[in-house]
Design a protein around this motif. Structure first.
Motif, short mmCIF file in Angstrom:
data_model
loop_
_atom_site.label_atom_id
_atom_site.label_comp_id
_atom_site.label_asym_id
_atom_site.label_seq_id
_atom_site.Cartn_x
_atom_site.Cartn_y
_atom_site.Cartn_z
N SER A 140 -14.31 -16.58 -35.51
CA SER A 140 -13.91 -16.18 -34.06
C SER A 140 -13.40 -14.94 -33.74
N SER A 141 -13.56 -14.49 -32.26
CA SER A 141 -13.46 -13.07 -31.69
C SER A 141 -12.45 -13.30 -30.73
N GLU A 142 -11.90 -14.54 -30.49
CA GLU A 142 -10.72 -14.84 -29.50
C GLU A 142 -9.51 -15.30 -30.25
N PRO A 143 -8.42 -14.74 -29.70
CA PRO A 143 -7.26 -15.35 -30.10
C PRO A 143 -6.94 -16.72 -29.65
N SER A 144 -6.21 -17.67 -30.40
CA SER A 144 -6.14 -19.07 -29.91
C SER A 144 -4.87 -18.89 -29.05
N GLN A 145 -4.77 -19.96 -27.84
CA GLN A 145 -3.89 -19.89 -27.18
C GLN A 145 -3.38 -21.21 -27.07
N GLU A 146 -2.10 -21.46 -26.43
CA GLU A 146 -1.55 -22.83 -26.07
C GLU A 146 -2.07 -23.07 -24.52
N THR A 147 -2.16 -24.28 -24.17
CA THR A 147 -2.69 -24.60 -23.11
C THR A 147 -1.81 -24.75 -21.92
N ARG A 148 -0.53 -25.07 -22.60
CA ARG A 148 0.47 -24.81 -21.39
C ARG A 148 0.94 -23.57 -20.71
N ASP A 149 1.04 -23.77 -19.46
CA ASP A 149 1.21 -22.67 -18.35
C ASP A 149 2.91 -22.61 -18.18
N GLY B 2 4.41 -20.04 -17.03
CA GLY B 2 4.61 -19.29 -16.01
C GLY B 2 4.95 -17.76 -16.30
N ASP B 3 5.43 -17.64 -17.59
CA ASP B 3 5.95 -16.10 -17.82
C ASP B 3 5.27 -15.52 -19.21
N THR B 4 5.35 -16.52 -20.23
CA THR B 4 4.60 -16.09 -21.40
C THR B 4 3.42 -17.16 -21.82
N ARG B 5 2.57 -16.58 -22.61
CA ARG B 5 1.76 -17.28 -23.21
C ARG B 5 1.82 -17.35 -25.07
N ILE B 6 1.28 -18.20 -25.73
CA ILE B 6 1.33 -17.95 -27.07
C ILE B 6 -0.12 -17.84 -27.41
N VAL B 7 -0.28 -16.83 -28.20
CA VAL B 7 -1.59 -16.23 -28.99
C VAL B 7 -1.57 -16.23 -30.32
N THR B 8 -2.67 -16.43 -30.95
CA THR B 8 -2.57 -16.15 -32.45
C THR B 8 -3.37 -14.89 -32.83
N GLU C 129 -3.28 -11.78 -36.46
CA GLU C 129 -3.59 -11.63 -37.86
C GLU C 129 -2.55 -12.49 -38.57
N PHE C 130 -1.33 -12.37 -38.10
CA PHE C 130 -0.31 -12.87 -38.91
C PHE C 130 0.57 -14.14 -38.39
N GLY C 131 0.05 -14.64 -37.30
CA GLY C 131 0.56 -15.85 -36.83
C GLY C 131 0.66 -15.87 -35.38
N GLU C 132 1.45 -16.82 -34.88
CA GLU C 132 1.37 -17.09 -33.31
C GLU C 132 2.49 -16.01 -32.58
N VAL C 133 2.14 -15.50 -31.58
CA VAL C 133 2.92 -14.59 -30.75
C VAL C 133 3.48 -14.97 -29.38
N GLU C 134 4.25 -14.98 -29.16
CA GLU C 134 4.59 -15.17 -27.72
C GLU C 134 4.65 -13.77 -26.81
N VAL C 135 3.77 -13.65 -25.84
CA VAL C 135 3.21 -12.53 -25.12
C VAL C 135 3.63 -12.76 -23.66
N PRO C 136 3.66 -11.62 -22.78
CA PRO C 136 3.84 -11.94 -21.36
C PRO C 136 2.45 -12.51 -20.82
N ALA C 137 2.64 -13.35 -19.87
CA ALA C 137 1.58 -13.80 -19.23
C ALA C 137 0.68 -12.76 -18.60
N HIS C 138 1.35 -11.83 -17.88
CA HIS C 138 0.71 -10.48 -17.02
C HIS C 138 1.54 -9.40 -17.48
N PRO C 139 1.51 -8.81 -18.58
CA PRO C 139 1.86 -7.42 -19.12
C PRO C 139 1.86 -6.49 -18.18
N GLN C 140 2.90 -5.67 -18.14
CA GLN C 140 2.82 -4.60 -17.03
C GLN C 140 2.98 -3.31 -17.71
N ARG C 141 3.70 -3.05 -18.99
CA ARG C 141 3.98 -1.88 -19.66
C ARG C 141 3.23 -2.26 -21.17
#
Length: 339
Positions: A51-60, A62-68, A70-82
């Motif tokens: 696989s070349s894409e991180p897995s994601q939660e399907t829930r939205d 509004g502010d964050t998403r869950i991606v996977t 190398e080390f596990g799940e990470v909550e990241v900004p939905a639209h990072p600015q910095r």
């Protein structure tokens, strides 16, 4: 009569109490988050080795998403600015994203070819220095282990590239774009890149054919020569994607590179040699003594020297395997080899 009245009053009171309890049960507790917990079936399966894409939660939310990563799940900004991209700024630039800081190493310098006008982050110093740039997302490459990853994660949500994509610049670009929530942009960049490679590959095949090519780095300070193999993350692309033929030693190498002695020079058998300085430029005064390695009379027996097919290239994009750097390597090859 009085007994009947008392019973009626008690019944009315009981009804009122039940109604009051029901009303209280319908209200949210202000101390508990009203955001629903994600259902187990809403999570994508972890990425497989291919696989070349991180897995994601399907829930939205509004502010964050869950991606996977190398080390596990990470909550990241939905639209990072910095964004800080340690060793991955090339991909950020390709996607039209300017990082808030650029990595820098006191010995290696930085990736000058990106021409970024941002503050420098010394990767040999304290990771906490990143706090001053107030990042909302940090992306790191395969050089970051779990311990460093956890330190970066204390600064901002951190995504570590999966090992399964590190050998492919298009795959890395897809992953970085997905974490940034810009998948369509990656598709366009990759399409343009693949079109450019196909066109250039045909021109190189016509101009160079099956002539053998070597990539050699002059290690300044050490005064040694490093031959890059076909699996080298920096230069291997010229063989695997651009279609050039490696010399036998490079083709048989299992390591990324190998230090070669001067005695090996006559055995290279290269028709074309691309030389890279490990640091500085070919004009840097303090490295001129190191570059005298290329003045050895042993080079005279190598076909590339006899034919004048010696190419001294700029180091920073030739010492990166990222997609912008690879595109620039292609430009160099067309300029140098296609007459």
């Amino acid at each position: 009569m009085l007994a009947k009245t008392n019973k009626a009053a008690a019944l009315a009171l009981a009804i009122l109490l039940v109604a009051a309890l029901a009303a209280c049960g319908g209200k949210s507790n202000p101390e508990v988050s009203s955001s629903p917990a994600p259902a187990a079936e809403s999570l994508s399966a972890p990425p497989s080795a291919s696989s070349s894409e991180p897995s994601q939660e399907t829930r939205d939310d509004g502010d964050t998403r869950i991606v996977t990563d190398e080390f596990g799940e990470v909550e990241v900004p939905a639209h990072p600015q910095r964004v800080v991209g340690v060793y991955v700024e090339d991909y950020l630039k390709a996607l039209g994203v300017t990082p808030v800081a650029q990595w820098y190493h006191p010995l290696w310098g930085k990736q000058d070819y990106l021409d970024l006008d941002v503050p420098l982050f010394d990767t040999t110093g304290s990771i906490e220095a990143l706090l001053s740039y107030n990042p909302d997302l940090i992306i790191v490459d395969g050089s970051v282990d779990k311990e460093k990853y956890e330190t970066y994660s204390k600064i901002a949500p951190t995504y570590r590239l999966p090992e399964s994509v590190l050998q492919s610049s298009p795959d890395i670009l897809k992953v970085v774009a997905d974490v940034l929530n810009l998948p369509e942009k990656a598709e366009q960049v990759i399409a343009d890149y693949e079109s450019k490679v196909a066109d250039a590959k045909a021109k190189l095949e016509s101009a160079v054919g099956n002539e053998k090519v070597a990539v050699v780095r002059v290690n300044v300070g050490e005064k040694t020569l490093a031959l890059f193999g076909v699996k080298n993350r920096y230069a291997g692309v010229i063989y695997t994607e651009f279609g050039l033929e490696p010399i036998r030693m490079a083709a048989e190498m299992t390591d990324f590179q190998s230090i070669i002695s001067e005695e090996v020079i006559p055995d290279l058998g290269a028709d074309h040699i691309i030389f890279i300085p490990s640091n500085g430029s070919w004009d840097t005064p303090e490295y001129q003594e190191d570059f005298k390695l290329l003045d050895s009379p042993l080079w005279k027996s190598v076909p590339a020297f006899q034919k004048g097919n010696i190419y001294k290239v700029e180091r920073s994009h030739w010492q990166s395997g990222a997609i912008t750097a690879n595109s620039m390597k292609l430009d160099d090859l067309l300029r140098l080899m296609v007459k």
